[in-house]
Design an enzyme around this catalytic site. Structure first.
Site, PDB file in Angstrom:
ATOM      1  N   GLU A   1      81.838  22.017   9.068  1.00 39.26           N
ATOM      2  CA  GLU A   1      82.308  21.308   7.870  1.00 39.26           C
ATOM      3  C   GLU A   1      81.200  20.792   6.945  1.00 39.26           C
ATOM      4  OE1 GLU A   1      86.510  19.601   9.591  1.00 39.26           O
ATOM      5  OE2 GLU A   1      84.759  18.320   9.871  1.00 39.26           O
TER       6      GLU A   1
ATOM      7  N   HIS B   1      78.160  15.895   8.629  1.00 36.69           N
ATOM      8  CA  HIS B   1      78.521  14.865   9.619  1.00 36.69           C
ATOM      9  C   HIS B   1      77.309  14.007  10.002  1.00 36.69           C
ATOM     10  CE1 HIS B   1      82.715  15.861  10.492  1.00 36.69           C
ATOM     11  NE2 HIS B   1      82.386  17.126  10.319  1.00 36.69           N
TER      12      HIS B   1
ATOM     13  N   ASP C   1      77.496  11.399  14.493  1.00 39.60           N
ATOM     14  CA  ASP C   1      78.410  11.822  13.424  1.00 39.60           C
ATOM     15  C   ASP C   1      78.212  10.848  12.268  1.00 39.60           C
ATOM     16  OD1 ASP C   1      80.791  12.845  11.971  1.00 39.60           O
ATOM     17  OD2 ASP C   1      81.229  13.801  13.878  1.00 39.60           O
TER      18      ASP C   1
HETATM   19  C1  TNX Z   1      87.516  18.342  12.722  1.00 40.01           C
HETATM   20  S1  TNX Z   1      86.503  20.146  14.864  1.00 40.01           S
HETATM   21  C2  TNX Z   1      86.213  18.028  13.044  1.00 40.01           C
HETATM   22  C3  TNX Z   1      85.906  16.657  13.493  1.00 40.01           C
HETATM   23  C4  TNX Z   1      87.096  15.747  13.417  1.00 40.01           C
HETATM   24  C5  TNX Z   1      88.315  16.486  13.934  1.00 40.01           C
HETATM   25  C6  TNX Z   1      89.536  15.626  14.008  1.00 40.01           C
HETATM   26  C7  TNX Z   1      85.223  19.900  14.137  1.00 40.01           C
HETATM   27  C8  TNX Z   1      84.151  20.755  14.527  1.00 40.01           C
HETATM   28  N1  TNX Z   1      85.198  18.942  13.177  1.00 40.01           N
HETATM   29  O1  TNX Z   1      84.843  16.122  12.755  1.00 40.01           O
HETATM   30  O2  TNX Z   1      86.866  14.613  14.169  1.00 40.01           O
HETATM   31  O3  TNX Z   1      88.562  17.583  13.104  1.00 40.01           O
HETATM   32  O4  TNX Z   1      90.585  16.280  14.641  1.00 40.01           O
END
Ligand code: TNX
Length: 544
Positions: free
Chosen positions: A350, A285, A210
């Site tokens: 994301e 990420h 990440d």
């Molecule tokens: C969303 S869930 C994210 C993570 C974060 C998390 C914290 C997802 C696929 N992405 O990068 O750690 O929320 O709750």
């Protein structure tokens, strides 16, 4: 009191003692309370009978096939820890024995088992290795909680006579641990896996990369861990990016798993019937990766400046560079050779708004391929990544974003729906095998309840034990999974606290038929069976 009365008194005490001994002799269960079920997850069929089996050092084991080895080894090693003796394996069936008997057909489905306990022997029947393992786990749940301790001081175990026929509802019963935001040692990862196995969970999703850290040794690209696994003062990865990189401000945080350590963990999981699914989170990420290899993964002429939802600046791999695909092909090659499981998870979540918006390479790609939107570029990236996975004999798993827009990934790709249950229903309708991991029910990094005193994230709704238990996934899902993201997991105590007892509810929702769900009965079983076991293992669970 007169002498006579005293004698009478003694006689009557003696008589009473004899009378009760006689009762115990004719009703051997009289000294045990009536049996109630304490098993988690609740089995499909369970009936208790009169009597019990006494397990001690003279009990032997018998098996008629090789697929009970994981189960036998697990039982033997726990008895060795808790009692100090090793049950011997005999070549012939005899009395006072635990027998592992292979069946030609599955018990209900894959992973099913039958467990029959009588005062003479114990029989575990199954068609596959997982079935034997789960039959044994059930057996161990009916033993005293000391079976999970290591203090070698309990030598005799009583197991109530019963008949159990059981199998899981969902084939995918998973937990995800994020080891990037905060790193966890090999020892803790093993504990995490072992505890999953105690409640019949079977998929360990290992979030290995990440923004905050690249945690897997890749021999082709040593800087991934040399640079990408360290953050803090004097390193290339900043420490202070808010809010994800928490921790003690003055210390460098580092850590990654070597390939031999990864192999060791995979074997450890396999012995507990758990498949390990690695995640390499792409193309967003990826701050750790792009910091380690900017020349391969970033367009030098890209002037876009953006931040992810977690406020990490410019963290996204460029999907228009050939060097990106050469790099990822080499990385996936090593990951595929390490992990035997058929899926590799490539993230996809994301991708920040604004990523690549000023990248000439991406503009050229869009012109050349007729891609209209950034989503189109993401889909192009995942189509190519899917081809690379195919070449290495693997299937793609990804967060729900990988099927946004017009995706061309294989229909056999596994989709994890995290934003809400609806996203999962959509993926199922589109024909993808789907794992439900909705944040509202299954994000164990969220607080149990809204309070400044509670650890955990607050960006979604609180996730109480009851909330987890109330989740009803569609029957057509491949399964369910809880996610333990680690931004707020500054130590293993917090990790334990957020995971337990919620993992117990996850286990029952994933395994037991809906008709068996009953919140009050579940709570009773948590108290009677599970909490003493968590205590025996010094798990820092949340009381309630
Ligand atoms: C969303 S869930 C994210 C993570 C974060 C998390 C914290 C997802 C696929 N992405 O990068 O750690 O929320 O709750």
């Amino acid at each position: 009191m007169s002498k006579e009365k005293k004698i009478k008194g003694r006689i009557s005490t003696r008589y009473l003692f004899r009378f009760f001994s006689f009762l115990l002799f004719i009703f051997p269960t009289a000294n045990y309370p009536a049996q109630t079920n304490t098993i988690i997850p609740h089995p499909r069929v369970l009936t208790f009978k009169e009597g019990h089996f006494t397990l001690d050092r003279s009990t032997s084991l018998y098996r008629n096939s090789g697929d009970s080895l994981h189960a036998i080894t697990y039982l033997q090693s726990h008895l060795r820890q808790a009692s100090g003796f090793t049950l011997s394996i005999r070549q012939v069936p005899e009395e006072r024995q635990i027998r592992f008997l292979h069946t030609d057909t599955p018990i209900y489905t894959k992973e099913g088992y039958i467990l029959i306990v009588s005062d003479k022997n114990i029989i575990v029947k199954a068609h596959d290795s997982a079935g034997f393992f789960y039959g044994t786990i059930t057996l161990m749940q009916m033993m005293d909680a000391q079976i999970w301790s290591t203090n070698k001081n309990k030598n005799v175990w009583h197991i109530p006579s019963c008949y159990i026929k059981d199998a899981p509802h969902y084939p995918w019963r998973g937990m995800m641990l994020d080891v990037s935001r905060n790193f966890f040692s090999v020892a803790y990862v093993k504990k995490f896996i072992d505890r999953m196995a105690q409640y019949k969970l079977n998929r360990f999703h290992w979030h290995l990369t990440d923004d905050e850290g690249w945690r897997i040794e890749i021999r082709h690209y040593p800087l991934l861990t040399k640079i990408g696994a360290r953050r803090g003062p004097g390193t290339k990865l900043p420490f202070s990016t808010s809010p994800a990189m928490r921790g003690s401000k003055n210390q460098v945080q580092s850590g990654y798993y070597t390939q031999p350590q990864i192999r060791e963990i995979i074997a450890y999981a396999k012995a507990r019937e758990i498949e390990v699914i690695p995640e390499i989170d792409l193309p967003g990420h990826a701050k750790a990766a792009v910091t380690a290899y900017p020349k391969l993964l970033l367009d030098p002429e890209d002037t876009s400046r953006y931040r992810s939802v977690q406020k990490i600046a410019n963290n996204t791999i460029n999907p228009a560079l050939e060097s990106t695909y050469i790099f990822l092909d080499n990385v996936i090659g090593e990951v595929a050779a390490l992990f035997p499981f058929r899926y590799i998870h490539l993230g996809g979540d994301e991708v920040p708004k604004g990523a690549w918006s000023n990248s000439p390479a991406v503009k050229e790609l869009m012109r050349h391929k007729g891609l209209k939107t950034r989503k189109g570029v993401e889909n192009y990236f995942f189509t190519r990544m899917d081809r690379i996975l195919k070449k290495h004999g693997k299937k793609l798993a990804g967060w729900q974003e990988v099927i946004g827009g017009r995706s061309k990934i294989r229909r056999s790709s596994l989709i994890m729906a995290w934003k809400n249950p609806k996203a999962g229903y959509r993926a199922i309708r589109q024909g993808y095998p789907t794992v439900m991991a909705p944040v509202q029910y299954l994000y164990f990094d969220q607080q149990y309840l809204r309070s400044k005193k509670e650890p955990g994230h607050t960006w979604s709704t609180p996730v109480s034990l009851k909330k987890v238990y109330s989740f009803t996934p569609p029957g057509s899902a491949r399964g369910i999974q809880a996610c333990l993201w680690s931004e707020t997991l500054l130590n293993t105590k917090i990790a334990d606290y957020l995971a337990w007892p919620r993992t117990l509810a996850l286990s029952e929702v994933a395994w037991s038929p809906k008709e068996k769900k009953n919140w009050h009965d579940f709570r009773r079983r948590v108290k009677q069976q599970a909490l003493p076991r968590l205590k025996a293992q010094q798990i820092h669970y949340r009381g309630y």
